[in-house]
Design an enzyme around this catalytic site. Structure first.
Site, PDB file in Angstrom:
ATOM      1  N   LYS A  53       0.604  -1.241  -0.107  1.00  0.00           N
ATOM      2  CA  LYS A  53       0.049   0.134  -0.005  1.00  0.00           C
ATOM      3  C   LYS A  53       0.912   1.349  -0.028  1.00  0.00           C
ATOM      4  O   LYS A  53       0.622   2.180  -0.598  1.00  0.00           O
ATOM      5  CB  LYS A  53      -0.917   0.005   1.331  1.00  0.00           C
ATOM      6  N   GLN A  97      -4.458  -1.613   9.551  1.00  0.00           N
ATOM      7  CA  GLN A  97      -4.260  -2.949   9.118  1.00  0.00           C
ATOM      8  C   GLN A  97      -4.852  -3.880   9.958  1.00  0.00           C
ATOM      9  O   GLN A  97      -4.277  -4.063  11.118  1.00  0.00           O
ATOM     10  CB  GLN A  97      -2.788  -3.197   8.666  1.00  0.00           C
ATOM     11  N   ASP A 120     -11.157   2.973   4.146  1.00  0.00           N
ATOM     12  CA  ASP A 120     -11.459   1.491   4.110  1.00  0.00           C
ATOM     13  C   ASP A 120     -12.739   1.121   3.787  1.00  0.00           C
ATOM     14  O   ASP A 120     -13.415   0.351   3.208  1.00  0.00           O
ATOM     15  CB  ASP A 120     -10.749   0.593   5.350  1.00  0.00           C
TER      16      ASP A 120
END
Ligand code: NDP
Length: 288
Positions: A53, A97, A120
């Site tokens: 990412k 994460q 997200d």
């Protein structure tokens, strides 16, 4: 018949190229999109995802702010970090994460992320907007699946879509997105009695389960578009999807490979949401 292979890498690359241009324009206006990536502990898979990412942020011109925290961090300290990031104007997106190490309450942490920075798309505000058909951050993996269909001219309207899996991060939002585009949607899960019969009705078959090759060739309707979200590691260390690719491609009209399908799209859509957030924060039109 052998299916057209949906090249997720290529579709993702095209999206990244577009975003790069958008970001150049934003920089011209003095706006630098920023993504804060929070990694707690030493989980090797999480470290790998985070690295990829961060690399993609660099490629498209998003400023990546990295927060690598020790496994010993307390819930309070982690919440404080999220609060600081919520208040930081350089940060347009916050990504924590998952999974978090044992002992940390991931639900509380995720819910603490400002709805304005929930790139997200897992928070209640983002998911509520998805249900209400209002603009907002769409979860990246299902959004990526929709973008792959679009790139290959597969219009869900009037089609029967079957989504296998009902998780909050993939199955449910994907079903809602297909419904938004006027598909007739069936959602299957572990208690679905005859999965094969359901799958055989699918013009668009999406698998998000996490069981290697569980969708066999004889579960695919001839000509169907098959979107494989699953990521599984075989005992030999090979990465495979939820669909038996070699068998399914003989029945399908279109099929995504694993790797090289949903995976690259997920990261591209994370970048997309971060740029969207930066534009929202600046009060710019969201025509992306
Ligand atoms: P979850 O474990 O949260 O959900 C799995 C779903 O599959 C559940 O709804 C479960 O049903 C259902 N299921 C389990 N067994 C069966 C079965 N035998 N028949 C039908 N349905 C079944 O997984 P996620 O949604 O988080 O992830 C799914 C897969 O997608 C994983 O392989 C994951 O690694 C991958 N993934 C890939 C991403 C990418 O970037 N490509 C991103 C995110 C995930 P029930 O609800 O009844 O338990």
């Amino acid at each position: 018949m052998s299916a057209v292979i949906i090249d997720g890498k290529k579709v993702a690359q095209d999206i990244r190229e577009k975003l790069k241009k958008e970001i150049e324009e934003l920089k011209g206006k003095g706006i630098q999109p920023g993504l804060a990536v929070v990694l707690v502990g030493e989980n090797p898979a999480s470290k790998k995802y985070v690295a990829s990412k961060e690399k993609t942020c660099g490629e498209v011109g998003i400023k990546s702010l990295s927060y690598k925290m020790p496994e010993t961090i307390s819930q309070q300290e982690l919440i404080k970090l999220i609060d600081d990031l919520n208040a930081n104007p350089e940060v347009h997106g916050i990504l924590v994460q998952l999974p978090l190490p044992k002992g940390l309450d991931s639900k509380e942490v995720m819910n603490r992320i400002s709805p304005l920075k929930d790139v997200d798309g897992f928070g209640p505000d983002s998911l509520g907007k998805l249900v209400l058909d209002e603009p907002g951050f769409v979860p990246c993996t299902p959004h990526g699946a929709m973008k792959m269909l679009e790139a290959y001219g597969i219009n869900p309207s009037g089609k029967h879509a079957v989504v296998v899996g009902r998780s909050i991060i993939v199955g449910k939002p994907l079903a809602l997105l297909l419904l938004r585009q006027n598909a007739t949607v069936t959602i299957c899960h572990s208690r679905t009695p005859d999965l094969k019969a359901e799958c055989l009705r699918a013009d668009i078959l999406c698998a998000a389960v996490g069981k290697a090759k569980m969708i066999t060739g004889d579960m695919v309707k001839p000509g169907a578009a098959v979107i494989d979200i699953g990521i599984n590691v075989t005992p030999e260390g090979k990465i495979v999807g939820d669909v038996d690719f070699d068998a399914a491609r003989e029945h399908a009209g279109y099929i995504t490979p694993v790797p090289g399908g949903a995976g690259p799209m997920t990261i591209a859509m994370l970048m997309y949401n971060t740029v969207l957030s930066a534009k929202m924060a600046a009060g710019l039109p969201l025509n992306m």
